[in-house]
Write a protein that holds these residues in place. Structure first.
Motif, PDB file in Angstrom:
ATOM      1  N   THR A 101       0.846  -1.190   0.000  1.00  0.00           N
ATOM      2  CA  THR A 101       0.000   0.000   0.000  1.00  0.00           C
ATOM      3  C   THR A 101       0.886   1.245   0.000  1.00  0.00           C
ATOM      4  OG1 THR A 101      -0.005   0.164   2.388  1.00  0.00           O
ATOM      5  CG2 THR A 101      -1.725  -1.195   1.402  1.00  0.00           C
ATOM      6  N   ILE A 102       0.254   2.393  -0.185  1.00  0.00           N
ATOM      7  CA  ILE A 102       1.001   3.644  -0.172  1.00  0.00           C
ATOM      8  C   ILE A 102       1.724   3.795   1.154  1.00  0.00           C
ATOM      9  CG2 ILE A 102       0.733   6.150  -0.067  1.00  0.00           C
ATOM     10  CD1 ILE A 102      -1.171   6.046  -2.306  1.00  0.00           C
TER      11      ILE A 102
ATOM     12  N   MET B  74       3.281  15.569   6.663  1.00  0.00           N
ATOM     13  CA  MET B  74       3.841  16.634   5.830  1.00  0.00           C
ATOM     14  C   MET B  74       3.793  16.256   4.356  1.00  0.00           C
ATOM     15  SD  MET B  74       7.125  17.421   8.195  1.00  0.00           S
ATOM     16  CE  MET B  74       8.079  18.441   7.070  1.00  0.00           C
ATOM     17  N   LEU B  75       4.099  14.983   4.082  1.00  0.00           N
ATOM     18  CA  LEU B  75       4.112  14.537   2.687  1.00  0.00           C
ATOM     19  C   LEU B  75       2.708  14.528   2.103  1.00  0.00           C
ATOM     20  CD1 LEU B  75       6.748  11.704   2.959  1.00  0.00           C
ATOM     21  CD2 LEU B  75       6.979  13.862   1.736  1.00  0.00           C
ATOM     22  N   PHE B  76       1.732  14.145   2.941  1.00  0.00           N
ATOM     23  CA  PHE B  76       0.362  14.139   2.456  1.00  0.00           C
ATOM     24  C   PHE B  76      -0.124  15.553   2.159  1.00  0.00           C
ATOM     25  CE2 PHE B  76      -0.970   9.802   4.396  1.00  0.00           C
ATOM     26  CZ  PHE B  76      -0.386   9.171   3.321  1.00  0.00           C
ATOM     27  N   GLU B  77       0.486  16.543   2.831  1.00  0.00           N
ATOM     28  CA  GLU B  77       0.116  17.917   2.519  1.00  0.00           C
ATOM     29  C   GLU B  77       0.580  18.300   1.118  1.00  0.00           C
ATOM     30  OE1 GLU B  77       1.138  21.232   5.333  1.00  0.00           O
ATOM     31  OE2 GLU B  77       0.122  19.790   6.665  1.00  0.00           O
ATOM     32  N   ILE B  78       1.796  17.861   0.797  1.00  0.00           N
ATOM     33  CA  ILE B  78       2.318  18.158  -0.543  1.00  0.00           C
ATOM     34  C   ILE B  78       1.618  17.320  -1.606  1.00  0.00           C
ATOM     35  CG2 ILE B  78       4.399  18.303  -1.965  1.00  0.00           C
ATOM     36  CD1 ILE B  78       6.043  18.408   0.475  1.00  0.00           C
ATOM     37  N   PHE B  79       1.333  16.056  -1.254  1.00  0.00           N
ATOM     38  CA  PHE B  79       0.710  15.158  -2.227  1.00  0.00           C
ATOM     39  C   PHE B  79      -0.664  14.712  -1.723  1.00  0.00           C
ATOM     40  CE2 PHE B  79       5.358  14.242  -2.237  1.00  0.00           C
ATOM     41  CZ  PHE B  79       5.667  14.743  -3.490  1.00  0.00           C
TER      42      PHE B  79
ATOM     43  N   ALA C 111       7.705  10.878  -2.756  1.00  0.00           N
ATOM     44  CA  ALA C 111       7.372  10.886  -1.333  1.00  0.00           C
ATOM     45  C   ALA C 111       8.137   9.797  -0.595  1.00  0.00           C
ATOM     46  CB  ALA C 111       5.862  10.683  -1.161  1.00  0.00           C
ATOM     47  N   ARG C 112       8.232   8.630  -1.213  1.00  0.00           N
ATOM     48  CA  ARG C 112       8.917   7.506  -0.593  1.00  0.00           C
ATOM     49  C   ARG C 112      10.384   7.849  -0.308  1.00  0.00           C
ATOM     50  NH1 ARG C 112       9.498   2.271  -4.275  1.00  0.00           N
ATOM     51  NH2 ARG C 112      10.903   3.703  -5.333  1.00  0.00           N
ATOM     52  N   THR C 113      11.016   8.481  -1.285  1.00  0.00           N
ATOM     53  CA  THR C 113      12.413   8.849  -1.100  1.00  0.00           C
ATOM     54  C   THR C 113      12.555   9.930  -0.037  1.00  0.00           C
ATOM     55  OG1 THR C 113      12.877   8.237  -3.367  1.00  0.00           O
ATOM     56  CG2 THR C 113      14.472   9.651  -2.296  1.00  0.00           C
ATOM     57  N   LEU C 114      11.577  10.862   0.004  1.00  0.00           N
ATOM     58  CA  LEU C 114      11.656  11.930   1.018  1.00  0.00           C
ATOM     59  C   LEU C 114      11.560  11.368   2.433  1.00  0.00           C
ATOM     60  CD1 LEU C 114       9.565  14.757  -0.673  1.00  0.00           C
ATOM     61  CD2 LEU C 114      12.026  14.716  -0.267  1.00  0.00           C
ATOM     62  N   MET C 115      10.897  10.228   2.602  1.00  0.00           N
ATOM     63  CA  MET C 115      10.799   9.600   3.914  1.00  0.00           C
ATOM     64  C   MET C 115      12.175   9.268   4.492  1.00  0.00           C
ATOM     65  SD  MET C 115       7.793   9.265   5.237  1.00  0.00           S
ATOM     66  CE  MET C 115       7.874   7.916   6.425  1.00  0.00           C
ATOM     67  N   GLY C 116      13.177   9.193   3.638  1.00  0.00           N
ATOM     68  CA  GLY C 116      14.531   8.940   4.109  1.00  0.00           C
ATOM     69  C   GLY C 116      15.237  10.223   4.521  1.00  0.00           C
TER      70      GLY C 116
ATOM     71  N   THR D 217       5.795  20.882  -7.455  1.00  0.00           N
ATOM     72  CA  THR D 217       6.313  20.117  -6.322  1.00  0.00           C
ATOM     73  C   THR D 217       7.804  20.376  -6.129  1.00  0.00           C
ATOM     74  OG1 THR D 217       4.718  18.406  -6.835  1.00  0.00           O
ATOM     75  CG2 THR D 217       6.513  17.815  -5.354  1.00  0.00           C
ATOM     76  N   ILE D 218       8.545  20.362  -7.220  1.00  0.00           N
ATOM     77  CA  ILE D 218       9.992  20.532  -7.101  1.00  0.00           C
ATOM     78  C   ILE D 218      10.328  21.933  -6.569  1.00  0.00           C
ATOM     79  CG2 ILE D 218      12.156  20.641  -8.401  1.00  0.00           C
ATOM     80  CD1 ILE D 218      10.928  18.440 -10.207  1.00  0.00           C
TER      81      ILE D 218
END
Lengths: 259, 620, 233
Positions: free
Chosen positions: C92-93, C115-120, C145-150, C175-176
């Motif tokens: 899942t996401i 925070m990521l859900f706010e952007i996406f 988003a997945r990469t930003l989690m790191g 986004t960028i």
């Protein structure tokens, strides 16, 4: 003009999710028809139904008035429908010309022959097809080391082996540089004109679509929302909303240049 | 009715060990994409280690600690195998790793023999659970009830681990794309090692936990292998609940089989599997996408053409040398070369479907042994003349391949591999259990060639002509449209189907052709030995061919031939030592690690590097 | 922040990167331009050490990371977003995001799922859907988003605009720019000059694996011959 291909209420659901819903269109003889739309709009699903890879949930596909229901891809191919793939599907272990020879062997129904060497069969015919797409000088190269653009041209040659009346091209220029894109589409346009082939293609590059397509259809969430000429599509409000966008990219671009 | 329930409970208890071992195999395959042939060996080690521990640890708690410790010990052995055997070759073609795990089987077999000796040991009764409980008047051992109770907890714990924890998420992610998981900052090396530990530990637990019901012997590694493959295939690759269901199904049916149709106990589970797969091709709870494609092994093979003048001269010179062997060689040499040629033809026939078709068959011995048995049965039961029996052998093998092929070709990847193996086992169990007709374990003897071929020299020439002829026919076919269509179906079945090629039919025909050529090798074999035993149909025989094709080099037919000759020679030499399996196993592992392109492939690359051979064109 | 010094990378025997030198400064967005086959993807993979350069050095935050295993490179603070998206389709996401999660390092923003859900926002709506049920655009968002989690300090984006609808490309650009405003450094490989111009501060052009141009877009506009020679526009 007669219709080469006609769909009637074509629909497909995957586990209750409607991927394609009630799509009706025709492809006329000699026509270059583009099918565009966002990712996941159902373009590839549509293609796969036309080519027999997927069975429609409901609806029919007619080729020259003949119902294609229940036919496998290879049988539809034998009826004169060629296909190129978004991700090329050439035979990596063979040379360029052997790839074409393979399709010719299939066209001449000699797949189970075990008397002659395959690489000696239909060489001239294969070579002339390679000349047509400008790949003759690379005929003996190993397919696994070809540049991407060349693979696309090879696929076009393979698709022409059975003298198709209709060509289905799934994102023919994906992954190519702008100059190559124009080259490949120009080549396609010339070939289909000379051989009176109709083409249905999907594409994301709007330059390619607006330059080459005679007519454009837009698919969104599985439904056809527009069908018309470049001009009509460009000015269609719904198409702009779901697919083309407001053209901000280009506006900002100009702002920067002006600044 | 009460008897039925008691039998059902016995089956349920028997399912415990089977489920533990099968879930470990499934887990390891899911993440590492390695079909761990050595899994049966882990199971065997678990049983032996558990047995030894139980001798020193007394009482109820001693028993259960022994089981746990055996699991942990085998898990650690799994870690050693992963780190020193598999880690160096993760980058090698996926199926190449199979060969390495086969090397591990051989090594563990001999190490077990050295440590525990060649005796079967009986497991102890469990203190505190020695009695029986009467259920509806039927006695049910207490230990069985304990097993029935424990297994669902193990299933739940595994399920929780995989679906709910971070480790489980990482494992599932790595199942799909290990490189990407690494690029996101996860040390996948340790993830792999961890999974291997868990998988091996489950197998070890399975081995230890069945001790009170069974015992430990040196054959249990291969004996359980077919069963766990069947369980994994029936349950659906990668599905833990599926593995549990299938283990229960197989075990329960087995208990009923023993009671009501004792003649066909071995065959039963394969029949069940065939039925399940015909209804649900990806197992009870399996999903299509995890199974993989009939892919090419490693980098794309290079285009090939029939041999040029130079190649033909070399082959002709070699053949001339072989033809003159009776003039200068001993009869021992002739027998050895006869064996080698037969084995090379067998391996070459497997190469045809595996190399050109990408169809990895784990059960090719079915056609080799099948052909041999057809000839032998015709001679012994029907009094058929040798010449006719010899000709009918490949036809019989072809028929078997047509039927089995029809059932298997619909599946791809690992499912195909396991199904072919299961059918080979089905054939083996038929021959093994139907002893009034096939002689069972005692085999069929006195199957000699006609008088005009009876001399070693005459039979040597027959083998040379038929064997080499078969190999040349295989090679010729590779270059014909049929061979090309087979390669096309492997390279891109999508493109092939889109250009009019009925890929399944091409593959089916190739499977039948390869089967007949293996049958031909089998016919040569049976008349050269004068006898045939069920061992020629065993998994080990299929693996021999598989190993040879991979070790020799999967990209060229010459690889299969060179590999076949090498293995046969090495075996001939090594079998004079007591622990020859150990040496052979280590040898196989070393070759796999040092020459990941196979013998012929690596020689070719070496030749190119040193300038002796012309380099292949590389892309810019 | 990141520097490649004379790196040479190979795929098998094919020599892809040829003495490539380039750098990325902290807080900037650099676009790596060049036509198909110029070596853009290989450059990004060589920085991640997914393709290990045969010679030359890659330094990140003044440490030589050449030859490190990719997971250590990622933990140093390099976030890789692959061209082919490579999301985990059976997860899942939320699970996809979990795979990317790494502890924050000093000096990097600490991203949370909220925070990521706010952007996406799309991802939030579908957070319990499996990856394969997402549209192409949503998948592209998920990879980022997945990469930003790191909590990366430098984000490597490989051709984010390839093969997606124009309207999603616009969202991607926003986004960028949004990420840049939050202080994330970005190296983005692109074929689309319009797109690069909007999001990036600097253009780096490579051809046949060597550096051909390094400068601002104003410099680039002043040299139309460079565009003609290396970008095939």
């Amino acid at each position: 003009m007669t219709d080469v291909l006609k769909t009637d209420g074509l629909s497909k659901s995957f586990g209750g999710i409607r991927a394609v819903h009630n799509v009706n269109f025709t492809v006329a003889e000699g026509e270059l028809l583009a099918l565009i739309g966002p990712n996941g709009a159902g373009k590839t699903t549509c293609f796969n139904m036309l080519m027999g890879q997927l069975k429609p949930t409901s609806g029919k596909v007619y080729l020259h008035g003949e119902d294609l229901a229940g036919l496998a891809p290879r049988e539809i191919w034998r009826k004169g429908v060629g296909r190129t793939f978004q991700i090329t599907g050439t035979y990596q272990s063979m040379t360029v010309i052997e790839n074409v020879q393979m399709a010719l062997i299939s066209h001449h129904k000699r797949l189970f022959s075990i008397l002659k060497y395959a690489h000696k069969l239909y060489r001239d015919e294969a070579m002339s097809l390679l000349e047509l797409v400008g790949m003759a000088d690379q005929a003996e190269r190993h397919c696994a080391i070809l540049a991407y653009g060349d693979l696309k041209r090879l696929e076009l040659a393979i698709a022409l082996c059975n003298h198709p009346r209709l060509l289905l091209m799934d994102e023919p220029t994906a992954g190519m540089a702008p100059k190559e894109r124009i080259g490949l589409m120009q080549l396609t346009t010339d070939i289909v004109k000379n051989r009176k082939i109709s083409v249905l293609f999907t594409e994301h590059d709007m330059d390619v679509v607006f330059t080459h397509a005679h007519r454009i259809m837009v698919l969104n969430r599985g439904e056809l929302i527009a069908n018309g000429t470049s001009e009509e599509i460009r000015n269609d409000a719904r198409v702009q909303e779901v697919y083309l966008g407001g053209g901000h990219l280009f506006e900002k671009d100009e702002d920067q240049i002006n600044a | 009715m009460s008897l039925l329930i008691a039998q059902f409970l016995t089956g349920l208890a028997n399912a415990a060990a089977l489920f533990l071992v099968a879930s470990g195999l499934s887990l390891i395959f899911g993440v590492t994409r390695i079909v761990n042939f050595a899994h049966g060996s882990f199971y065997m080690l678990g049983a032996f280690i558990g047995y030894s521990l139980m001798q020193v640890l007394p009482g109820f708690f001693g028993f259960w600690s022994s089981v746990l410790l055996a699991g942990i010990a085998v898990g650690l052995i799994g870690v050693i195998v992963e780190m020193f055997v598999l880690r160096p070759i993760y980058k090698a073609p996926e199926l190449f790793q199979l060969v390495a795990t086969f090397g591990v089987i051989l090594v563990i077999q001999d190490l077990t023999l050295m440590t525990w000796g060649a005796v079967d040991v009986l497991g102890p009764r469990v203190p505190g659970l020695k009695g029986v409980v009467r259920i509806l008047g039927e006695p049910v051992p207490q230990y069985d009830l304990a097993l029935i109770a424990i297994t669902p907890f193990v299933l739940f714990a595994l399920w929780y681990l995989i679906t709910k924890t971070r480790v489980g998420i990482l494992v599932r992610a790595a199942t799909q794309d290990r490189e990407m998981v690494g690029a996101l900052g996860v040390n996948q090396a340790w993830l792999f090692t961890g999974v291997f530990f868990l998988g091996a530990a489950l197998a070890g637990l399975g081995g230890a936990i069945q001790l009170p019901k069974g015992g430990a012997d040196l054959l249990m590694d291969f004996n359980i292998l077919a069963a766990i493959f069947v369980v994994v295939v029936i349950g659906g690759m990668g599905s833990l609940p599926g593995a549990y269901l299938a283990a229960v199904l197989i075990s329960v049916l087995n208990v009923f089989g023993v009671s009501y149709i004792p003649q066909s106990t071995l065959v039963l589970m394969f029949v069940v599997m065939a039925v399940v797969l015909m209804v649900k091709p990806f197992g009870l709870l399996g999903r299509e996408e995890v199974a993989g494609e009939h892919g090419q092994v490693g980098e794309p093979e290079r285009p090939f053409k029939p041999a040029g003048k130079k190649g033909r001269i070399i082959v002709a010179a070699l053949l001339l040398l072989l033809a003159l062997l009776p003039v200068f060689g001993s009869s021992f040499a002739m027998v050895l070369v006869t064996d080698i040629i037969i084995f090379c033809l067998f391996a070459a026939s497997l190469h045809f479907i595996l190399g050109l078709g990408g169809l990895v068959s784990f059960g090719h011995a079915a056609y080799f042994g099948g052909g041999a048995y057809v000839a032998a049965l015709l001679v012994s039961s029907a009094g058929t003349p040798m010449e006719l029996a010899f000709l009918l052998a490949p036809l019989g093998a072809c028929l078997a391949a047509v039927i089995i092929g029809w059932l298997c070709i619909r599946l791809t990847g690992v499912y195909f591999a396991m199904l072919t193996m299961a059918f080979a086992q089905l054939l083996w169990s038929l021959v093994y259990q139907w002893d009034e007709f096939t002689g069972g374990d005692d085999g069929l003897v006195d199957i000699w060639p006609s008088p005009w071929l009876a001399e070693t020299e005459a039979y040597y020439y027959l083998t040379l002509i038929v064997g080499v002829g078969g190999i040349i026919l295989l090679r010729h076919t590779a270059h014909t449209p049929f061979g090309y269509a087979l390669r096309a179906s492997r390279d891109s079945s999508r493109q092939a189907e889109a250009t009019g090629i009925h890929t399944k039919r091409v593959q089916w025909a190739a499977f039948a052709f390869a089967g007949s050529m293996a049958g031909l090798a089998g016919a040569l074999f049976v008349f050269s030995k004068g006898s045939i035993f069920p061992t020629e149909l065993e998994i080990a025989r299929s693996f021999d061919a598989l190993i040879v094709v991979f070790l020799g080099g999967v990209k060229t037919l010459s690889g299969a031939v060179v590999g076949g000759a090498t293995l046969e020679l090495v075996k001939d030499y090594l079998t004079r030592f007591e622990y020859w399996r150990l040496i052979l196993g280590v040898l196989i592992i070393v070759i796999v690690i040092l020459a990941p392109d196979g013998i012929v492939g690596s020689l070719r690359k070496l030749g190119e590097r040193t300038g002796l051979l012309r380099e292949a064109e590389v892309s810019k | 922040m990141l520097e490649c010094k004379n790196i040479n990378s190979f795929y098998g025997k094919a020599h892809i990167l040829n003495d490539l030198c380039m750098s990325v400064d902290a807080g900037t967005v650099v676009s790596l331009l060049g036509r198909n086959g110029a070596g853009k993807t290989t450059t990004i993979k060589s920085i991640m050490q997914m393709v290990v350069p045969k010679t030359g050095q890659v330094t990140f935050l003044d440490r030589d990371i050449t030859g490190w295993p990719p997971h250590k490179v990622a933990r140093m603070g390099l976030g890789y977003v692959p061209e082919e998206r490579r999301i985990f389709t059976d997860l899942t996401i939320l699970e996809n995001l979990e795979v990317g999660r790494q502890p924050a390092r000093d000096g990097s923003i600490e991203w949370t799922i909220e925070m990521l859900f706010e952007i996406f926002p799309n991802l939030k709506e579908r957070r319990n859907n499996r990856g394969k049920e997402l549209s192409g655009g949503e998948q592209q968002m998920l990879t980022i988003a997945r990469t930003l989690m790191g909590n990366p300090k430098l984000l490597l984006l490989d051709e984010p605009s390839e093969g997606i609808a124009p309207v999603i490309v616009e969202q991607m650009a926003e986004t960028i720019l949004n990420l840049k405003a939050q202080g994330v450094t970005v190296l983005i490989s692109e074929q689309n000059l319009h797109f690069a111009r909007i999001v990036a501060d600097r253009a780096v052009i490579i051809e046949s694996g060597s550096l051909k141009f390094d400068g601002t877009f104003l410099d680039l506009d002043a040299q139309p011959e460079i565009q003609g020679a290396y970008l095939s526009v």
